[in-house]
Design a protein around this motif. Structure first.
Motif, short mmCIF file in Angstrom:
data_model
loop_
_atom_site.label_atom_id
_atom_site.label_comp_id
_atom_site.label_asym_id
_atom_site.label_seq_id
_atom_site.Cartn_x
_atom_site.Cartn_y
_atom_site.Cartn_z
N UNK A 75 -44.87 120.48 2.64
CA UNK A 75 -44.17 119.43 3.39
C UNK A 75 -44.29 119.60 4.90
N UNK A 76 -44.74 120.76 5.36
CA UNK A 76 -44.96 120.95 6.78
C UNK A 76 -43.84 121.66 7.52
N UNK A 77 -42.93 122.30 6.80
CA UNK A 77 -41.87 123.07 7.46
C UNK A 77 -42.46 124.38 7.94
N UNK A 78 -42.24 124.71 9.20
CA UNK A 78 -42.81 125.93 9.77
C UNK A 78 -41.77 126.98 10.09
N UNK A 79 -40.52 126.58 10.20
CA UNK A 79 -39.46 127.54 10.54
C UNK A 79 -38.60 127.79 9.31
N UNK A 80 -38.82 128.94 8.68
CA UNK A 80 -38.07 129.31 7.48
C UNK A 80 -37.39 130.65 7.74
N UNK A 81 -36.09 130.71 7.51
CA UNK A 81 -35.32 131.94 7.68
C UNK A 81 -34.80 132.37 6.32
N UNK A 82 -34.82 133.66 6.06
CA UNK A 82 -34.31 134.21 4.81
C UNK A 82 -32.91 134.76 5.02
N UNK A 83 -31.96 134.34 4.20
CA UNK A 83 -30.59 134.85 4.30
C UNK A 83 -30.49 136.14 3.51
N UNK A 84 -29.86 137.13 4.12
CA UNK A 84 -29.62 138.40 3.45
C UNK A 84 -28.20 138.84 3.73
N UNK A 85 -27.72 139.76 2.93
CA UNK A 85 -26.40 140.34 3.16
C UNK A 85 -26.60 141.62 3.97
N UNK A 86 -25.63 141.99 4.79
CA UNK A 86 -25.77 143.23 5.56
C UNK A 86 -25.81 144.43 4.62
N UNK A 87 -26.50 145.48 5.06
CA UNK A 87 -26.56 146.69 4.25
C UNK A 87 -25.19 147.31 4.13
N UNK A 88 -24.95 147.90 2.98
CA UNK A 88 -23.69 148.60 2.79
C UNK A 88 -23.69 149.86 3.66
#
Length: 143
Positions: free
Chosen positions: A124-137
């Motif tokens: 689709x042409x999306x170039x900005x993708x961020x991955x959500x993560x949880x902070x390390x314990x």
């Protein structure tokens, strides 16, 4: 000739039709005015990672649950193939391809579901993708 009093023979009755109508209107009113929050229903466990949090303004949220089902903002993709996911993304995002996509995948999500999401976003042409993560314990400190 005997004149009878007909008022004594009238049996009072309760008509339930107006009562049912009022109850149905109230049910419809409460169903329509209730807000549904899809995010509170979906339980996901984000993978853990270190680093700083980076927030984007008004990102497009793409959530993948542990079963590999896709949710774009608050709309669910009907199937798990690339074309169905692309249709759902286009319906939600429109023509805005500069918008940041926040990919939230459960830690137990099959890797193929994540690859399919990246493929649909790339097509689709999306170039900005961020991955959500949880902070390390936090590590337990020896005492």
């Amino acid at each position: 000739m005997r004149i009878r009093d007909r008022r004594a023979e009238d049996v009072p009755e309760i008509n339930l039709v107006p009562l049912i109508d009022v109850i149905l209107v109230l049910i419809i009113f409460f169903v329509i005015t209730t807000t549904f929050d899809a995010r509170s229903v979906l339980k996901i466990e984000l993978p853990r990672a270190g680093g700083e949090a980076h927030a984007a303004s008004d990102p497009l949220s793409l959530l993948i649950n542990a079963d590999g089902r896709y949710f774009v903002d608050d709309r669910e993709a009907l199937r798990t193939d690339v074309e169905s996911l692309k249709r759902t993304i286009v319906e939600v995002a429109g023509d805005d391809r500069d918008r940041t996509v926040l990919l939230r995948a459960d830690a137990r999500t099959p890797w193929q579901a994540v690859v399919t999401a990246y493929e649909a976003l790339g097509q689709l042409g999306f170039t900005r993708v961020a991955n959500a993560t949880a902070p390390e314990a936090p590590a337990a400190s020896p005492q």
